[in-house]
Design an enzyme around this catalytic site. Structure first.
Site, PDB file in Angstrom:
ATOM      1  N   ARG A  15       0.803  -1.223   0.000  1.00  0.00           N
ATOM      2  CA  ARG A  15       0.000   0.000   0.000  1.00  0.00           C
ATOM      3  C   ARG A  15       0.841   1.281   0.000  1.00  0.00           C
ATOM      4  NH1 ARG A  15      -3.663  -2.218   4.866  1.00  0.00           N
ATOM      5  NH2 ARG A  15      -1.845  -3.565   5.054  1.00  0.00           N
ATOM      6  N   ASP A 106       6.641  -1.700  11.415  1.00  0.00           N
ATOM      7  CA  ASP A 106       5.891  -0.542  10.896  1.00  0.00           C
ATOM      8  C   ASP A 106       5.151   0.209  12.000  1.00  0.00           C
ATOM      9  OD1 ASP A 106       3.866  -2.338  11.383  1.00  0.00           O
ATOM     10  OD2 ASP A 106       3.032  -2.304   9.350  1.00  0.00           O
ATOM     11  N   ASN A 173      -6.313  -4.430  17.972  1.00  0.00           N
ATOM     12  CA  ASN A 173      -5.017  -5.041  18.261  1.00  0.00           C
ATOM     13  C   ASN A 173      -3.925  -4.192  17.640  1.00  0.00           C
ATOM     14  OD1 ASN A 173      -2.852  -6.829  18.630  1.00  0.00           O
ATOM     15  ND2 ASN A 173      -3.277  -7.859  16.687  1.00  0.00           N
ATOM     16  N   ALA A 425      34.864  52.426  -1.663  1.00  0.00           N
ATOM     17  CA  ALA A 425      33.733  51.815  -2.351  1.00  0.00           C
ATOM     18  C   ALA A 425      34.147  51.445  -3.775  1.00  0.00           C
ATOM     19  CB  ALA A 425      32.560  52.786  -2.386  1.00  0.00           C
TER      20      ALA A 425
HETATM   21  C1  UD1 Z   1      -1.633  -6.917  11.698  1.00  0.00           C
HETATM   22  C2  UD1 Z   1      -2.462  -7.815  12.637  1.00  0.00           C
HETATM   23  C3  UD1 Z   1      -3.723  -7.056  13.070  1.00  0.00           C
HETATM   24  C4  UD1 Z   1      -3.331  -5.740  13.741  1.00  0.00           C
HETATM   25  C5  UD1 Z   1      -2.403  -4.920  12.838  1.00  0.00           C
HETATM   26  C6  UD1 Z   1      -1.868  -3.783  13.639  1.00  0.00           C
HETATM   27  C7  UD1 Z   1      -2.094 -10.126  11.939  1.00  0.00           C
HETATM   28  C8  UD1 Z   1      -2.633 -11.287  11.211  1.00  0.00           C
HETATM   29  N1  UD1 Z   1      -2.843  -9.025  11.941  1.00  0.00           N
HETATM   30  O1  UD1 Z   1      -2.392  -6.700  10.528  1.00  0.00           O
HETATM   31  O2  UD1 Z   1      -4.468  -7.836  14.015  1.00  0.00           O
HETATM   32  O3  UD1 Z   1      -4.508  -5.018  14.058  1.00  0.00           O
HETATM   33  O4  UD1 Z   1      -1.290  -5.725  12.389  1.00  0.00           O
HETATM   34  O5  UD1 Z   1      -1.010  -2.992  12.888  1.00  0.00           O
HETATM   35  O6  UD1 Z   1      -1.032 -10.230  12.531  1.00  0.00           O
HETATM   36  N2  UD1 Z   1       5.003  -9.170   8.013  1.00  0.00           N
HETATM   37  C9  UD1 Z   1       6.008 -10.095   7.822  1.00  0.00           C
HETATM   38  N3  UD1 Z   1       5.757 -11.219   7.118  1.00  0.00           N
HETATM   39  C10 UD1 Z   1       4.514 -11.492   6.613  1.00  0.00           C
HETATM   40  C11 UD1 Z   1       3.495 -10.550   6.818  1.00  0.00           C
HETATM   41  C12 UD1 Z   1       3.776  -9.388   7.521  1.00  0.00           C
HETATM   42  O7  UD1 Z   1       7.151  -9.908   8.277  1.00  0.00           O
HETATM   43  O8  UD1 Z   1       4.374 -12.540   6.001  1.00  0.00           O
HETATM   44  C13 UD1 Z   1       5.308  -7.938   8.756  1.00  0.00           C
HETATM   45  C14 UD1 Z   1       5.216  -6.686   7.929  1.00  0.00           C
HETATM   46  O9  UD1 Z   1       6.451  -6.324   7.379  1.00  0.00           O
HETATM   47  C15 UD1 Z   1       4.753  -5.656   8.960  1.00  0.00           C
HETATM   48  C16 UD1 Z   1       3.978  -6.461   9.972  1.00  0.00           C
HETATM   49  O10 UD1 Z   1       4.370  -7.805   9.779  1.00  0.00           O
HETATM   50  O11 UD1 Z   1       5.828  -5.035   9.634  1.00  0.00           O
HETATM   51  C17 UD1 Z   1       2.458  -6.326   9.816  1.00  0.00           C
HETATM   52  O12 UD1 Z   1       2.028  -6.723   8.567  1.00  0.00           O
HETATM   53  P1  UD1 Z   1       0.715  -6.133   7.918  1.00  0.00           P
HETATM   54  O13 UD1 Z   1       0.459  -6.831   6.661  1.00  0.00           O
HETATM   55  O14 UD1 Z   1       0.795  -4.648   7.893  1.00  0.00           O
HETATM   56  O15 UD1 Z   1      -0.396  -6.593   9.003  1.00  0.00           O
HETATM   57  P2  UD1 Z   1      -1.815  -5.949   9.191  1.00  0.00           P
HETATM   58  O16 UD1 Z   1      -2.700  -6.338   8.076  1.00  0.00           O
HETATM   59  O17 UD1 Z   1      -1.662  -4.499   9.457  1.00  0.00           O
HETATM   60 CA    CA Z   2       0.039  -3.022   9.373  1.00  0.00          CA
END
Ligand code: UD1
Ligand code: CA
Length: 451
Positions: A15, A106, A173, A425
């Site tokens: 995104r 993040d 969360n 000057a």
């Molecule tokens: C996640 C949580 C959600 C919470 C939100 C808060 C889960 C399933 N959901 O959702 O409950 O409300 O964060 O911000 O955990 N990442 C990896 N590997 C992966 C996927 C993600 O390292 O395979 C890392 C990303 O780099 C990032 C973090 O995990 O730093 C969160 O990933 P993101 O996809 O943003 O999760 P959300 O959909 O925001």
């Molecule tokens: Ca996130």
């Protein structure tokens, strides 16, 4: 109890719509992942583990260059969700600690104090897992925290999986966890893929509860700590929140901000008591401001040290040193190596580079001083220029105390002007001028003063 940590930084960050991995986008000049690391790096007993995947090499290089302490890396390839990311750290961490902190790269504004709080809460409440949450009128996009009637936490449900009733839940969360390490490593194998084929760390909550174990929640008092960055709107909102956090801290330490919303104070800047920052002031890098100095409006200082009782307005300075009682601007510019001693005055459209201006020297209007040593109480007339560059090399100019440089003087370097000398000057001075001597003309020649 020994503590280790895992930080998730492998996701795509789709995104953000960027060639740069999400966690390397900066706020206040520092990447998100380095901000996030600063909350855990002083709490752990062994080096934090960062899980990398998307842009792994770049992320790793940036962390190694910027982290204060040693960091270890686990690679997640392909990225199959937050639970899967934790599994990827198993080899490095299983059996190495009794508790684990899990955070996301993040979430840059989470504080060390909150991490310490969830560690403490886990022990007090005898929980296998502590989650962090925020009460929010706008929980959209987040996992919802589901509680039983007695208030105990029973699950986190991702938004896509929420029932209409669960969507109304205001507790979201924020993804910072403290878990019992043995229980975690044992339980991860039990995670089932979601409808999207991802393994969710959030499913651990319901698993623990099903085993009769306790999960507790720490509700973050300052919701700003829970800000997570998914797109560039979040990035801007989070940077503003960080700026305000820093500005409020300085206000509480005795600094006046006329308009904190338009004022930026970098992470490594230091400000003394009774400093006043006017609107649109930006202070970056290793900048410091001494007591009672007034900076701004519309002033940018980078790696610049300012003393006490100075007034700098509508100006830009980089890698400069400004002593006490200096007045500068509007519209002055200091470049690398500019040194202004006490009571110097630089007015509009003055530029100084690699030069020292001695105590009490005045340079009121439209001047360029480069590669020069200028003594005390020198008057630099309007339009004075050190012609320091011959197309190949830079040359030095030296001006003695109390010299008077007339308006529109060209000082052709290398050049020495003695104490109490005067240039008329419009003089073009290409020969050294002895002390107490007036030079005049093009090229400038000494002249007996008859008037
Ligand atoms: C996640 C949580 C959600 C919470 C939100 C808060 C889960 C399933 N959901 O959702 O409950 O409300 O964060 O911000 O955990 N990442 C990896 N590997 C992966 C996927 C993600 O390292 O395979 C890392 C990303 O780099 C990032 C973090 O995990 O730093 C969160 O990933 P993101 O996809 O943003 O999760 P959300 O959909 O925001
Ligand atoms: Ca996130």
């Amino acid at each position: 109890m020994t503590i280790a940590s895992i930080m998730l930084a492998a996701g795509h960050g789709t995104r953000m719509k960027s060639a740069l991995p999400k966690v390397l986008h900066p706020i206040l000049g520092k990447s998100l992942v380095l901000h996030a690391l600063s909350a855990v790096e002083n709490v752990v007993d062994i080096p934090p583990v960062v899980v990398v995947g998307h842009g792994a090499e770049d992320v790793q290089t940036a962390i190694q260059a910027g982290a204060k302490h040693e960091v270890h890396f686990a690679v997640q390839e392909p990225q199959l969700g937050t639970g899967h990311a934790v599994m990827c750290a198993r080899e490095l961490l299983q059996g190495k600690s009794e508790q684990l902190i899990i955070t996301f790269a993040d979430m840059p504004l989470l504080t060390q104090a909150s991490i310490e709080r969830i560690i403490q809460l886990r022990q007090e409440s005898q929980s296998v897992m502590v989650i962090t949450t925020v009460m929010s009128e706008e929980p959209r996009g987040f996992g919802r925290v589901i509680r039983a009637e007695d208030g105990s936490v029973i699950a986190i449900v991702e938004e896509v999986d929420c029932t209409p009733e669960q969507l109304l839940v205001r507790e979201k969360n924020t993804s910072a966890y403290c878990v019992d390490a043995n229980w975690l490593w044992k339980s991860l194998d039990g995670l089932k893929p979601s409808s999207k084929g991802e393994y969710y760390i959030t499913d651990l909550v319901a698993m623990a509860v099903a085993e009769g174990k306790r999960v507790s929640a720490h509700i973050l008092e300052d919701p700003v700590e829970g800000l997570g960055i998914n797109d560039r709107v979040d990035l801007a909102d989070t940077e503003r929140a960080l700026r305000m956090r820093i500005n409020r801290d300085w206000m509480r330490q005795g600094v006046t901000f006329i308009d904190p919303w338009s004022t930026t104070v970098g992470l490594d800047v230091s400000l003394a008591q009774d400093v006043v920052l006017q609107p649109n002031t930006m202070l970056y890098g290793n900048t410091s401001i001494g007591k009672n100095s007034v900076i701004g409006p519309n002033t940018t200082l980078i790696d610049t040290q300012v003393g006490e009782n100075c007034h700098i307005q509508y100006s830009v300075a980089e890698s400069a040193q400004i002593a006490n009682h200096v007045t500068m601007g509007p519209f002055a510019r200091l470049r690398k190596g500019a040194v202004l001693k006490d009571y110097v005055h630089i007015g509009n459209f003055g530029e100084v580079k690699d030069s020292v201006l001695g105590e009490g020297t005045k340079m009121g209007h439209f001047s360029y001083i480069g590669n020069a040593d200028i003594g005390k109480d020198v008057n630099i007339g309007a339009g004075t220029i050190t012609c320091n560059y011959d197309g190949k090399e830079k040359h030095h100019t030296q001006i003695g105390d109390n010299a008077f440089i007339g308006s529109d003087t060209m000082l052709v370097a290398p050049l020495k002007i003695g104490k109490n000398a005067t240039t008329a000057a419009g003089a073009v001075v290409n020969r050294d001028v002895p002390e107490n001597t007036l030079v005049i003309g093009v090229p400038a020649k000494p002249k007996e003063r008859k008037d």
